[in-house]
Design a protein around this motif. Structure first.
Motif, PDB file in Angstrom:
ATOM      1  N   TRP A 134      -2.353  -5.399  -1.826  1.00 50.51           N
ATOM      2  CA  TRP A 134      -0.980  -5.828  -2.070  1.00 50.51           C
ATOM      3  C   TRP A 134      -0.238  -4.835  -2.948  1.00 50.51           C
ATOM      4  N   VAL A 135      -0.962  -3.996  -3.711  1.00 45.60           N
ATOM      5  CA  VAL A 135      -0.312  -2.955  -4.512  1.00 45.60           C
ATOM      6  C   VAL A 135       0.439  -1.993  -3.587  1.00 45.60           C
ATOM      7  N   ARG A 136      -0.259  -1.489  -2.577  1.00 40.82           N
ATOM      8  CA  ARG A 136       0.385  -0.549  -1.664  1.00 40.82           C
ATOM      9  C   ARG A 136       1.503  -1.217  -0.881  1.00 40.82           C
ATOM     10  N   LYS A 137       1.283  -2.437  -0.454  1.00 44.85           N
ATOM     11  CA  LYS A 137       2.323  -3.153   0.299  1.00 44.85           C
ATOM     12  C   LYS A 137       3.575  -3.329  -0.555  1.00 44.85           C
ATOM     13  N   GLU A 138       3.380  -3.617  -1.837  1.00 44.22           N
ATOM     14  CA  GLU A 138       4.521  -3.787  -2.739  1.00 44.22           C
ATOM     15  C   GLU A 138       5.279  -2.472  -2.919  1.00 44.22           C
ATOM     16  N   LEU A 139       4.543  -1.379  -3.100  1.00 45.07           N
ATOM     17  CA  LEU A 139       5.195  -0.078  -3.264  1.00 45.07           C
ATOM     18  C   LEU A 139       5.868   0.383  -1.968  1.00 45.07           C
ATOM     19  N   GLU A 140       5.289   0.011  -0.835  1.00 44.72           N
ATOM     20  CA  GLU A 140       5.890   0.357   0.452  1.00 44.72           C
ATOM     21  C   GLU A 140       7.291  -0.235   0.580  1.00 44.72           C
ATOM     22  N   LYS A 141       7.452  -1.463   0.132  1.00 42.73           N
ATOM     23  CA  LYS A 141       8.742  -2.141   0.243  1.00 42.73           C
ATOM     24  C   LYS A 141       9.836  -1.448  -0.559  1.00 42.73           C
ATOM     25  N   VAL A 142       9.472  -0.859  -1.699  1.00 39.91           N
ATOM     26  CA  VAL A 142      10.488  -0.333  -2.621  1.00 39.91           C
ATOM     27  C   VAL A 142      10.514   1.194  -2.634  1.00 39.91           C
ATOM     28  N   ARG A 143       9.892   1.822  -1.650  1.00 42.37           N
ATOM     29  CA  ARG A 143       9.681   3.273  -1.706  1.00 42.37           C
ATOM     30  C   ARG A 143      10.973   4.072  -1.748  1.00 42.37           C
ATOM     31  N   ASN A 144      12.076   3.514  -1.238  1.00 45.02           N
ATOM     32  CA  ASN A 144      13.336   4.266  -1.198  1.00 45.02           C
ATOM     33  C   ASN A 144      14.296   3.906  -2.316  1.00 45.02           C
ATOM     34  N   ALA A 145      13.918   2.985  -3.197  1.00 43.99           N
ATOM     35  CA  ALA A 145      14.850   2.514  -4.222  1.00 43.99           C
ATOM     36  C   ALA A 145      15.202   3.614  -5.218  1.00 43.99           C
ATOM     37  N   GLU A 146      14.206   4.234  -5.828  1.00 49.56           N
ATOM     38  CA  GLU A 146      14.494   5.277  -6.821  1.00 49.56           C
ATOM     39  C   GLU A 146      15.093   6.525  -6.194  1.00 49.56           C
ATOM     40  N   PRO A 147      14.525   7.074  -5.118  1.00 50.96           N
ATOM     41  CA  PRO A 147      15.100   8.310  -4.580  1.00 50.96           C
ATOM     42  C   PRO A 147      16.490   8.120  -3.983  1.00 50.96           C
ATOM     43  N   SER A 148      16.836   6.904  -3.555  1.00 48.05           N
ATOM     44  CA  SER A 148      18.186   6.702  -3.020  1.00 48.05           C
ATOM     45  C   SER A 148      19.231   6.789  -4.124  1.00 48.05           C
ATOM     46  N   VAL A 149      18.899   6.288  -5.326  1.00 45.19           N
ATOM     47  CA  VAL A 149      19.832   6.406  -6.447  1.00 45.19           C
ATOM     48  C   VAL A 149      19.956   7.871  -6.871  1.00 45.19           C
ATOM     49  N   ALA A 150      18.822   8.574  -6.897  1.00 46.45           N
ATOM     50  CA  ALA A 150      18.858   9.995  -7.232  1.00 46.45           C
ATOM     51  C   ALA A 150      19.656  10.784  -6.192  1.00 46.45           C
ATOM     52  N   LYS A 151      19.613  10.343  -4.957  1.00 45.83           N
ATOM     53  CA  LYS A 151      20.262  11.056  -3.854  1.00 45.83           C
ATOM     54  C   LYS A 151      21.753  10.741  -3.750  1.00 45.83           C
ATOM     55  N   PHE A 152      22.100   9.447  -3.885  1.00 48.14           N
ATOM     56  CA  PHE A 152      23.475   9.010  -3.625  1.00 48.14           C
ATOM     57  C   PHE A 152      24.259   8.645  -4.884  1.00 48.14           C
ATOM     58  N   GLY A 153      23.607   8.627  -6.053  1.00 50.21           N
ATOM     59  CA  GLY A 153      24.301   8.243  -7.276  1.00 50.21           C
ATOM     60  C   GLY A 153      24.133   6.762  -7.571  1.00 50.21           C
ATOM     61  N   GLY A 154      24.574   6.368  -8.762  1.00 50.88           N
ATOM     62  CA  GLY A 154      24.359   5.013  -9.244  1.00 50.88           C
ATOM     63  C   GLY A 154      24.938   3.937  -8.355  1.00 50.88           C
ATOM     64  N   PHE A 155      26.214   4.058  -7.959  1.00 46.57           N
ATOM     65  CA  PHE A 155      26.857   2.987  -7.198  1.00 46.57           C
ATOM     66  C   PHE A 155      26.336   2.923  -5.766  1.00 46.57           C
ATOM     67  N   PHE A 156      26.478   4.032  -5.026  1.00 51.69           N
ATOM     68  CA  PHE A 156      26.083   4.012  -3.624  1.00 51.69           C
ATOM     69  C   PHE A 156      24.559   3.925  -3.470  1.00 51.69           C
ATOM     70  N   GLY A 157      23.829   4.528  -4.404  1.00 51.32           N
ATOM     71  CA  GLY A 157      22.374   4.433  -4.347  1.00 51.32           C
ATOM     72  C   GLY A 157      21.889   3.013  -4.562  1.00 51.32           C
ATOM     73  N   THR A 158      22.509   2.297  -5.519  1.00 52.23           N
ATOM     74  CA  THR A 158      22.147   0.902  -5.752  1.00 52.23           C
ATOM     75  C   THR A 158      22.504   0.048  -4.541  1.00 52.23           C
ATOM     76  N   LEU A 159      23.668   0.329  -3.945  1.00 52.48           N
ATOM     77  CA  LEU A 159      24.082  -0.407  -2.751  1.00 52.48           C
ATOM     78  C   LEU A 159      23.081  -0.200  -1.624  1.00 52.48           C
ATOM     79  N   TYR A 160      22.683   1.061  -1.416  1.00 53.04           N
ATOM     80  CA  TYR A 160      21.705   1.330  -0.364  1.00 53.04           C
ATOM     81  C   TYR A 160      20.383   0.634  -0.673  1.00 53.04           C
TER      82      TYR A 160
END
Length: 551
Positions: A378-404
């Motif tokens: 379940w550790v890997r399954k949990e990380l799989e679900k959120v794998r794009n959360a941090e890099p999307s904010v780094a990529k698109f910025g605070g507002f659009f990254g959080t939205l994505y």
């Protein structure tokens, strides 16, 4: 050279945090259940278990429920304060917007979680481990990895005590001890001194993205009892960060205290940004200040946080050992939780090692069963679900990254797996040169709500033997002035939350870097953010560093 004494165990665990202690407990549980004695020891570089532990913390008890099902009935300090309220605030400079709770992905609701001191929790875990027969040695820092002739890990050696600044032996000199094991677990936490060496030595990260990090600055406050709501959890995003991302937290814990802190992602670009000052400025927001007014700050600390998630997890095993917990990086960033995943990885590694030892292994092989268990966990399954959360904010910025991120997380909740995975880029490569950035004017500390670094470090109870070798080493002594000062205006002065690095002699035209190593709170930020990776954090004498009482 003084010959070192040695001790032999079945499993040696480096680090007395949640992962290491969970692994130790699970090993002994299996020994009792299956009638096979197993010798286990835990090394902890802090003066006591919990001395170097710092986290928010809101803990998901999922792994603890598996490890010790009746923990709530065993006087566990974490059981004192279940989460009763969950708030998410979006801050502007003068206002706050309460993000509707029903719009948060369900696993971010914190139902069934607990808030409290992770240090106190670890001290309780250590007690459970010792009752099972685990040997725990606080104040002994693992300073060296030992290898067998075939290249497998043989164990570790603790650092020598009483070595003077010039490398000679003082009157209190004692050589380190070698601890040999069939399997050695590295549970050193974020950016572990030995773990990073092993990752390079065995090329464990060749198939993963670079690990990325945040720095968390934390304070503990006694607040006005009229404002205290046990179990209230508040997270913030937005102000004061503009060209970086991160956020704050306030957790109403036991005994009328609030744990509050601010996390700044170390991917920031402006070399003039100062995470410590961003945290102090955040406290001046009307919504935060109102909670703190009439209260008293009682403790301070800082720690780097793994934020890479799934993409940055390296290979976990190598001949003779394994990485567990934050040494490998299992933090679920949008949930702001990692203790439950760290504990579970320790438990999985323990189960693999116990089976191998019971089966007669001498420990020169790899624990493939641990890697396989992680892949199906379940550790890997949990990380799989959120794998794009941090890099999307780094990529698109605070507002659009959080939205994505919100869309992505809700998609996973609804059973829709988006097919792409964003990549990470190393934090030390992100700084812009000083001519492309503007200095940031931070408010002066008022001594009531906001404070300076040195008075803060005092509250961390940090202490190192003054005459020991400096543990913040430079690969090239010329780089701090020739590169860091010339190109980035010496950002180490600002990203360090403890005032360790100073540029002196500028007025005289002879600038040089001064390292105040005795101030170091072991956060590892310098080892991570230094643009040329010239700073190498090595372990100091055992027992040194912060002594967090309840963090």
């Amino acid at each position: 050279m003084t010959e070192r004494e040695s001790m032999a165990y079945d499993v040696v665990i480096v680090g007395g945090g949640p992962a290491g202690l969970a692994a130790a407990i699970r090993l002994k549980q299996l020994g009792t259940e299956q009638g096979h004695e197993i010798a286990v020891c835990v090394l902890e570089k802090g003066s006591e278990i919990g001395a170097h532990i710092l986290s928010g913390a809101v803990v998901d008890p999922k792994a603890l429920d598996e490890l010790i099902p009746d923990w709530r009935d065993r006087d566990c300090p974490m059981a004192q304060t279940p989460v009763t309220e969950n708030h998410h605030w979006v801050l502007t400079e003068g206002n706050k917007i309460e993000f509707p709770h029903f719009l948060l992905p369900p696993f971010m609701h914190n139902e069934g979680c607990y808030t409290g001191s992770l240090g106190s929790f670890c001290r309780w875990l250590a007690g459970q481990a010792e009752m099972l027969g685990v040997e725990i040695f606080p104040g002994f820092a693992a300073a060296e990895v030992l290898f067998n002739d075939d290249g497998s890990v043989k164990g570790v050696a603790t650092g020598d005590m009483g070595v003077l600044r010039d490398g000679t032996h003082g009157h209190a000199y004692q050589p380190g001890m070698e601890l040999h094991a069939k399997y050695t677990f590295f549970a050193e936490g974020v950016r572990g001194h030995l773990s990073k060496q092993l990752i390079r030595h065995f090329d464990l990260a060749k198939d993963s993205d670079p690990q990325v990090y945040g720095i968390g600055i934390k304070e503990l406050w006694d607040i006005d009892p009229a404002k205290h709501v046990p179990g209230r959890v508040i997270h913030t995003q937005g102000w004061p960060l503009t060209d970086a991302w991160g956020g704050g937290f306030l957790y109403h814990q036991a005994n009328g205290q609030v744990a509050l802190g601010f996390v700044t992602a170390l991917s920031y670009k402006n070399p003039y940004l100062e995470p410590f000052q961003e945290m102090q400025r955040w406290k001046l927001h009307p919504a935060i200040r109102e909670i703190l007014e009439g209260g008293r700050r009682v403790s301070y600390g800082a720690r780097a946080i793994n934020e890479g998630g799934l993409q940055s997890v390296p290979k976990l095993t190598f001949p003779g050992g394994a990485l567990i917990g934050c040494s490998a990086g299992f933090v679920n960033v949008p949930r702001i939780k990692g203790s439950h995943t760290a504990m579970k990885t320790g438990m999985m590694a323990a189960e693999a090692a116990f089976a191998a030892v019971k089966g007669g292994s001498e420990g020169r092989d790899e624990l493939g069963a641990y890697e396989a268990a992680y892949q199906d966990s379940w550790v890997r399954k949990e990380l799989e679900k959120v794998r794009n959360a941090e890099p999307s904010v780094a990529k698109f910025g605070g507002f659009f990254g959080t939205l994505y991120s919100g869309i992505d997380l809700w998609a996973h909740h609804l059973g829709i797996k988006l097919p792409w995975t964003f990549k990470h880029h190393a934090d030390n490569e992100q700084l812009w040169r000083k001519e492309h950035c503007h200095p940031i004017a931070y408010p002066k500390p008022d001594g009531v709500i906001t404070f300076d670094k040195l008075s803060s470090v005092f509250l961390s109870n940090t202490n190192h033997e003054e005459d020991q070798p400096i543990h913040l080493t430079l690969k090239d002594a010329d780089i701090p002035i020739a590169v860091n000062l010339a190109l980035y205006d010496a950002p180490e002065q600002r990203y360090c939350p403890a005032g360790v690095y100073e540029i002196v002699g500028r007025d005289e035209g002879n600038p040089r870097l001064q390292i105040n190593a005795q101030n170091c709170v072991h956060c590892k930020t310098c080892d991570i953010k230094d643009p040329t990776q010239n700073i190498n954090w090595v372990v100091p004498e055992g027992g040194g560093g912060p002594n967090y009482p309840n963090m």
